[in-house]
Design a protein around this motif. Structure first.
Motif, mmCIF file in Angstrom:
data_model
loop_
_atom_site.group_PDB
_atom_site.id
_atom_site.type_symbol
_atom_site.label_atom_id
_atom_site.label_comp_id
_atom_site.label_asym_id
_atom_site.label_seq_id
_atom_site.Cartn_x
_atom_site.Cartn_y
_atom_site.Cartn_z
ATOM 1 N N MET A 5 -4.716 5.596 -0.943
ATOM 2 C CA MET A 5 -3.534 4.735 -1.174
ATOM 3 C C MET A 5 -3.959 3.698 -2.207
ATOM 4 S SD MET A 5 -1.544 3.638 2.295
ATOM 5 C CE MET A 5 -2.927 2.753 2.995
ATOM 6 N N HIS A 6 -2.968 3.008 -2.774
ATOM 7 C CA HIS A 6 -3.265 1.930 -3.703
ATOM 8 C C HIS A 6 -2.154 0.892 -3.639
ATOM 9 C CE1 HIS A 6 -0.719 4.796 -5.812
ATOM 10 N NE2 HIS A 6 -0.255 3.757 -6.504
ATOM 11 N N ARG A 7 -2.447 -0.265 -4.209
ATOM 12 C CA ARG A 7 -1.417 -1.301 -4.350
ATOM 13 C C ARG A 7 -1.738 -2.158 -5.567
ATOM 14 N NH1 ARG A 7 -2.557 -5.936 0.357
ATOM 15 N NH2 ARG A 7 -4.767 -6.196 -0.112
ATOM 16 N N TRP B 241 0.839 -1.203 0.000
ATOM 17 C CA TRP B 241 0.000 0.000 0.000
ATOM 18 C C TRP B 241 0.871 1.249 0.000
ATOM 19 C CZ3 TRP B 241 -4.941 -0.076 -1.100
ATOM 20 C CH2 TRP B 241 -5.720 -1.193 -0.788
ATOM 21 N N HIS B 242 0.575 2.179 -0.887
ATOM 22 C CA HIS B 242 1.364 3.405 -0.943
ATOM 23 C C HIS B 242 0.583 4.535 -1.621
ATOM 24 C CE1 HIS B 242 1.998 1.612 -4.894
ATOM 25 N NE2 HIS B 242 2.294 2.820 -5.335
ATOM 26 N N SER B 243 1.154 5.707 -1.545
ATOM 27 C CA SER B 243 0.658 6.887 -2.253
ATOM 28 C C SER B 243 1.825 7.328 -3.133
ATOM 29 C CB SER B 243 0.299 7.956 -1.213
ATOM 30 O OG SER B 243 -0.045 9.158 -1.847
ATOM 31 N N ASP B 244 1.558 7.595 -4.425
ATOM 32 C CA ASP B 244 2.665 7.851 -5.355
ATOM 33 C C ASP B 244 3.472 9.083 -4.954
ATOM 34 O OD1 ASP B 244 2.109 5.628 -6.901
ATOM 35 O OD2 ASP B 244 0.754 6.732 -8.240
ATOM 36 N N SER B 245 4.785 8.915 -5.011
ATOM 37 C CA SER B 245 5.733 10.013 -4.735
ATOM 38 C C SER B 245 5.631 10.585 -3.328
ATOM 39 C CB SER B 245 5.587 11.156 -5.750
ATOM 40 O OG SER B 245 5.844 10.689 -7.040
ATOM 41 N N ARG C 25 0.597 1.885 -18.152
ATOM 42 C CA ARG C 25 1.451 3.074 -18.289
ATOM 43 C C ARG C 25 0.846 4.222 -17.496
ATOM 44 N NH1 ARG C 25 3.296 2.509 -24.629
ATOM 45 N NH2 ARG C 25 3.415 0.224 -24.580
ATOM 46 N N ARG C 26 1.720 4.929 -16.801
ATOM 47 C CA ARG C 26 1.233 5.945 -15.874
ATOM 48 C C ARG C 26 1.748 7.332 -16.214
ATOM 49 N NH1 ARG C 26 3.236 5.760 -9.853
ATOM 50 N NH2 ARG C 26 4.353 7.668 -10.414
ATOM 51 N N THR C 27 0.837 8.297 -16.190
ATOM 52 C CA THR C 27 1.227 9.705 -16.174
ATOM 53 C C THR C 27 0.918 10.217 -14.770
ATOM 54 O OG1 THR C 27 -0.908 10.072 -17.244
ATOM 55 C CG2 THR C 27 1.055 10.325 -18.608
HETATM 56 FE FE LIG Z 1 1.774 3.537 -7.237
#
Ligand SMILES: [Fe+2]
Length: 294
Positions: A264-266, A115-119, A279-281
């Protein structure tokens, strides 16, 4: 066709219809999507067979792309498959072959299953992330989201008061250490130096408070490491109770957009002999959340 959003989950997440993400949006569409993000925190757009350039253009409707001199990963520029502005979250190497299970880039990627939040390991963490599903494995590979506003709201008043002014330290070193990947070079360790983040964030538009947690959080300022780790683990367990979690089962050409300030996401497991190409922006945060030491 007007933009319309229907809830996909009791506490957050909406599915958007009436938007073609490949074409330039009008101000009313942008405003409707922003309003949807403020309310639902995660939006799903189906059937968006988008190119990298179109995805970048769509993302720019909502702010500036995140861009840093230091990478948020360990893959070298020369080993990257995609061009600038879009991040490769596939299991493919630069030649389009499935990465070896022994590849340290793959080890590093496995950390995204926590589980995290980007950056959150950046002083100004990401605003929105936008993930496009280009090739989806036949089984597994869901992305799960947790509503950190609902998680905050459900805390008892004593805990809310206790955590209000707490500051955490976030680093990619902590999230990779959690899966036993400690084989980082001195350059990587220097690039991933911890940053400070408040444990409670207030959304700049809605004013809602949320828990700002991530596997990247490995310390609380003024606390011993064991006390901090066990408390963060307790909060993480609280925040990811089933009632606060939505599991997105990907279909090809889904585009999913989330607010890193309130969720959060995983990533979830899949058969690594199959290709997963997503692919992520990423949209930059407005400003550092808190003053950094030094
Ligand atoms: Fe992520």
């Amino acid at each position: 066709m007007p933009v319309s959003i229907r809830p996909l989950h009791p506490v957050f997440v909406g599915e958007v219809t009436g938007v073609d993400c490949r074409s330039p949006l009008g101000p009313a569409e942008v405003a409707a999507i922003e309003a949807g993000m403020n309310e639902h925190a995660v939006l799903v757009f189906r059937d968006q067979d988008i190119t990298d350039d179109e995805q970048i253009a769509f993302t720019r409707h909502f702010g500036e792309l995140e861009s840093y001199a230091t990478p948020g990963h360990i893959r070298k520029r020369a080993d990257q498959r995609l061009g600038p502005g879009i991040a490769d979250f596939s299991n493919l190497d630069k030649d389009g072959r499935i990465m070896s299970a022994e590849d340290r880039v793959w080890f590093f990627k496995l950390g995204d299953r926590l589980w995290h939040s980007d950056s959150s390991f950046r002083p100004a963490p990401a605003k929105y992330s936008i993930l496009s599903g280009r090739i989806i494995p036949s089984c597994g590979a869901n992305t799960e989201f947790a509503d950190m506003r609902a998680a905050y709201d459900a805390l008892d008043e004593r805990t809310k008061a206790e955590i209000l002014d707490l500051v955490c330290e976030h680093s990619l070193i902590y999230s990779r250490e959690a899966i036993g990947f400690t084989d980082l070079t001195p350059e990587e360790i220097a690039a991933f130096r911890p940053v400070r983040q408040p444990l409670v964030r207030t959304h700049p538009v809605t004013g809602r408070k949320s828990l700002f947690l991530a596997a990247h959080a490995g310390a609380i300022v003024g606390w011993t490491i064991p006390e901090a780790r066990i408390f963060l683990r307790d909060l993480m367990e609280h925040a990811t109770q089933r009632e606060f979690v939505y599991a997105h089962a990907w279909q090809r050409w889904d585009l999913v957009m989330w607010d890193n300030r309130s969720t959060m996401h995983r990533a979830r497991r899949f058969d690594r002999s199959e290709v997963r190409d997503v692919r992520r922006t990423t949209l930059a945060g407005d400003a550092p959340t808190i003053e950094q030491p030094g």
